[in-house]
Design an enzyme around this catalytic site. Structure first.
Site, PDB file in Angstrom:
ATOM      1  N   HIS A 307       0.850  -1.192   0.000  1.00  0.00           N
ATOM      2  CA  HIS A 307       0.000   0.000   0.000  1.00  0.00           C
ATOM      3  C   HIS A 307       0.881   1.235   0.000  1.00  0.00           C
ATOM      4  CE1 HIS A 307      -3.159   2.828   1.048  1.00  0.00           C
ATOM      5  NE2 HIS A 307      -3.980   1.900   0.596  1.00  0.00           N
ATOM      6  N   ASP A 364      -7.902  -5.562  -0.022  1.00  0.00           N
ATOM      7  CA  ASP A 364      -8.376  -6.457  -1.082  1.00  0.00           C
ATOM      8  C   ASP A 364      -7.953  -7.911  -0.893  1.00  0.00           C
ATOM      9  OD1 ASP A 364      -9.627  -4.414  -2.573  1.00  0.00           O
ATOM     10  OD2 ASP A 364      -7.688  -3.753  -3.329  1.00  0.00           O
TER      11      ASP A 364
HETATM   12  N1  CMC Z   1       4.084  -7.726  -4.673  1.00  0.00           N
HETATM   13  C1  CMC Z   1       5.412  -7.728  -4.867  1.00  0.00           C
HETATM   14  N2  CMC Z   1       6.200  -6.646  -4.768  1.00  0.00           N
HETATM   15  C2  CMC Z   1       5.598  -5.505  -4.469  1.00  0.00           C
HETATM   16  C3  CMC Z   1       4.210  -5.413  -4.254  1.00  0.00           C
HETATM   17  C4  CMC Z   1       3.437  -6.580  -4.372  1.00  0.00           C
HETATM   18  N3  CMC Z   1       2.110  -6.562  -4.179  1.00  0.00           N
HETATM   19  N4  CMC Z   1       3.868  -4.128  -3.980  1.00  0.00           N
HETATM   20  C5  CMC Z   1       5.017  -3.438  -4.015  1.00  0.00           C
HETATM   21  N5  CMC Z   1       6.069  -4.265  -4.300  1.00  0.00           N
HETATM   22  C6  CMC Z   1       7.487  -3.912  -4.375  1.00  0.00           C
HETATM   23  C7  CMC Z   1       7.832  -3.179  -5.668  1.00  0.00           C
HETATM   24  O1  CMC Z   1       8.218  -4.079  -6.678  1.00  0.00           O
HETATM   25  C8  CMC Z   1       8.935  -2.278  -5.203  1.00  0.00           C
HETATM   26  O2  CMC Z   1      10.099  -3.075  -5.098  1.00  0.00           O
HETATM   27  P1  CMC Z   1      11.550  -2.453  -5.457  1.00  0.00           P
HETATM   28  O3  CMC Z   1      11.850  -1.440  -4.403  1.00  0.00           O
HETATM   29  O4  CMC Z   1      12.475  -3.627  -5.456  1.00  0.00           O
HETATM   30  O5  CMC Z   1      11.431  -1.845  -6.829  1.00  0.00           O
HETATM   31  C9  CMC Z   1       8.540  -1.883  -3.786  1.00  0.00           C
HETATM   32  O6  CMC Z   1       7.737  -2.978  -3.307  1.00  0.00           O
HETATM   33  C10 CMC Z   1       7.744  -0.588  -3.713  1.00  0.00           C
HETATM   34  O7  CMC Z   1       6.606  -0.740  -4.556  1.00  0.00           O
HETATM   35  P2  CMC Z   1       5.943   0.439  -5.380  1.00  0.00           P
HETATM   36  O8  CMC Z   1       5.226  -0.163  -6.535  1.00  0.00           O
HETATM   37  O9  CMC Z   1       6.993   1.481  -5.688  1.00  0.00           O
HETATM   38  O10 CMC Z   1       4.936   1.011  -4.313  1.00  0.00           O
HETATM   39  P3  CMC Z   1       3.705   1.958  -4.609  1.00  0.00           P
HETATM   40  O11 CMC Z   1       3.423   2.692  -3.364  1.00  0.00           O
HETATM   41  O12 CMC Z   1       3.973   2.768  -5.841  1.00  0.00           O
HETATM   42  O13 CMC Z   1       2.514   0.946  -4.964  1.00  0.00           O
HETATM   43  C11 CMC Z   1       0.685  -0.544  -4.745  1.00  0.00           C
HETATM   44  C12 CMC Z   1       1.505   0.597  -4.095  1.00  0.00           C
HETATM   45  C13 CMC Z   1      -0.540  -0.804  -3.911  1.00  0.00           C
HETATM   46  C14 CMC Z   1       0.257  -0.109  -6.154  1.00  0.00           C
HETATM   47  C15 CMC Z   1       1.567  -1.804  -4.822  1.00  0.00           C
HETATM   48  O14 CMC Z   1       1.925  -2.230  -3.521  1.00  0.00           O
HETATM   49  C16 CMC Z   1       0.885  -2.949  -5.577  1.00  0.00           C
HETATM   50  O15 CMC Z   1       0.992  -3.019  -6.808  1.00  0.00           O
HETATM   51  N6  CMC Z   1       0.167  -3.863  -4.854  1.00  0.00           N
HETATM   52  C17 CMC Z   1      -0.581  -4.914  -5.516  1.00  0.00           C
HETATM   53  C18 CMC Z   1      -1.903  -4.372  -6.019  1.00  0.00           C
HETATM   54  C19 CMC Z   1      -2.888  -4.137  -4.886  1.00  0.00           C
HETATM   55  O16 CMC Z   1      -3.085  -4.979  -4.036  1.00  0.00           O
HETATM   56  N7  CMC Z   1      -3.546  -2.978  -4.928  1.00  0.00           N
HETATM   57  C20 CMC Z   1      -4.574  -2.623  -3.943  1.00  0.00           C
HETATM   58  C21 CMC Z   1      -4.156  -1.482  -3.074  1.00  0.00           C
HETATM   59  S1  CMC Z   1      -5.219  -1.277  -1.639  1.00  0.00           S
HETATM   60  C22 CMC Z   1      -6.771  -0.915  -2.292  1.00  0.00           C
HETATM   61  C23 CMC Z   1      -6.843   0.478  -2.766  1.00  0.00           C
HETATM   62  O17 CMC Z   1      -7.173   1.355  -1.967  1.00  0.00           O
HETATM   63  O18 CMC Z   1      -6.582   0.719  -3.935  1.00  0.00           O
END
Ligand code: CMC
Length: 428
Positions: A307, A364
């Protein structure tokens, strides 16, 4: 005394006002920085940018705290009704008894949807994703209420649009469920309340009376409350951005639905279920799947994990995980996907990849397993998220408008070509 911060750019010092929120969050007000220094701030994906101040929802991501208008999510999910929470978010206070019965009456009286809407539904390809249908229906509703085109209408007009939207949303969502099954659309039944009516229009049929299952109703109430708002997330920010152009509320909410549909946002609830199903069907062990995620194989993430704001735990996920066990037990449902989900969670929480990146289950991760136990098909999960989130979007839009916030219009750093002369097509 007003606090300020000093920032030095190319040896020149600038004073930036400091803004403090009611829970002690601090921000630098950079509004005038460009005028004074020529610099803008740069923050792709708004990872550290406050786009507004707001009285609606408070999140402390480090501590796992979520409040709606000062009330803890744990207490609301336990004690409140969804429509009380909707009123709280939209109007800023919990309704007293007469306000609440007036609100519920209005939502009952406005629940019918124009018959012509059904014709559009009829023309929709069967099997189309329900979120696409919902988005279309929502923007189409603006054509049925031309007096709602101008968001600066009287308070009375604005309230009527809010009531109509809240009242018709369950009906629109249920129509899609009926269409997918090829069953006749059911009209709302005024002897049912908001949630009961939604369940009746989704699962009932004209051939027999519909019995409300109190376990299902209470599960729906909790889930809708848990999804009702989440401050400046992707869809709420979209709603504020589109609404800031003074677009009408129906079209503005349609844009929020589009944002929510994405798999990184609300669409993740569908993706989680599909991921769990894939693990089950492919014969992968949870460990093998986690390895794929850690190896960053193309497109593989642990859906329902991570998140932008929560870096400790998501309080909604905590409540939903507990509710998931309770609800499945009460309904007598044994779902092998729940076992896989628990195994994945346990594995991830003790793995350095997830621990170092502070990745925890989000709202989720377990919600889909409950929706499945309640009888919803997988592609309806994000629609259920939207049904819960509607009052939050309305509240964000209303606050943005009432605070007279300017049109949202970020800046950029241009990295393209230098100015050059046009080349005639014959000479390219
Ligand atoms: N599985 C594997 N690796 C992950 C995940 C995941 N679900 N989420 C983040 N990471 C890793 C990402 O690869 C990155 O690694 P590195 O530093 O090596 O490059 C690091 O963690 C930081 O991730 P980010 O993508 O830069 O983080 P963000 O804040 O931009 O993204 C997120 C947040 C929710 C989009 C992401 O965690 C994600 O894609 N999660 C899976 C989708 C999901 O469950 N979404 C629902 C969110 S909650 C409901 C809502 O309110 O939307």
């Amino acid at each position: 005394m007003n606090k300020t911060a000093k920032i030095i750019i190319e040896d020149k010092e600038y004073q930036l006002p400091i803004i403090e929120g009611s829970q002690g969050e601090k921000a630098l007000d950079i509004k005038k920085l460009r005028d004074d220094s020529g610099y803008i701030t740069y923050d792709i994906g708004y990872k550290n940018t406050g786009s507004t101040s707001s009285n609606i929802t408070f999140i402390d991501g480090e501590e796992g705290i979520l409040h709606y208008r000062g009330y803890a999510i744990e207490e609301l999910a336990e004690k409140a009704e969804f429509l009380e929470v909707a009123y709280l978010l939209i109007y800023g206070k919990l309704p007293n008894q007469s306000e609440y019965s007036d609100w519920k009456n209005k939502l009952t009286r406005h629940s019918l949807v124009h018959e012509d809407v059904k014709k559009v539904f009829d023309a929709y390809p069967t099997g189309a994703h329900p979120m696409g249908q919902l988005m279309t229906m929502m923007s189409m509703m603006s054509s049925f209420y031309p007096n709602a085109q101008d968001p600066h209408n009287t308070q009375e007009d604005r309230d009527l649009t809010i009531v109509r939207m809240m009242a018709k949303m369950p009906n629109l969502c249920a129509m899609m469920a009926k269409k997918r099954n090829g069953h006749p659309v059911l009209y709302p039944n005024n002897s049912f309340d908001y949630i009961e009516n939604y369940l009746y229009m989704t699962f009932g049929n004209p051939c027999e009376p519909y019995q409300i299952d109190p376990v299902v109703k209470s599960a729906m109430n909790k889930l809708l409350i848990l999804h009702a708002d989440h401050e400046q997330n992707c869809s709420a920010s979209t709603v504020r951005m589109v609404g800031s152009a003074h677009t009408n509320l129906w079209a503005t909410i349609a844009s929020g639905i589009a944002a929510l549909w994405g798999p990184l946002h609300g669409g993740a609830n569908q993706e989680v279920l599909e991921m769990l199903q894939e693990i089950k069907d492919s014969g992968f062990t949870s460990k093998q799947y986690v390895e794929k995620v850690k190896n960053k194989e193309a497109g593989v993430r642990l859906m329902g994990f991570g998140h932008r704001v929560y870096k400790n735990f998501d309080p909604r996920a905590k409540i939903i995980k507990k509710a998931c066990d309770d609800i499945l037990n009460k309904l007598g449902v044994k779902d092998p996907l729940l076992e896989i989900a628990k195994e994945l969670e346990e594995m991830a929480l003790s793995d350095s990849y997830f621990v170092e990146r502070k990745l925890y289950p989000n709202v989720d991760f377990y919600s889909g397993i409950i929706y499945r136990a309640l009888g919803y098909p997988t592609d309806m999960f994000t629609v259920l998220f939207a049904l819960g989130r509607l009052p939050g979007w309305i509240a964000q839009w209303k606050e943005m408008l009432e605070d007279k916030q300017p049109i949202s219009r970020p800046r950029q750093i241009y990295t393209g070509e230098q100015p050059r002369a046009f080349v005639d097509i014959k000479n390219r």
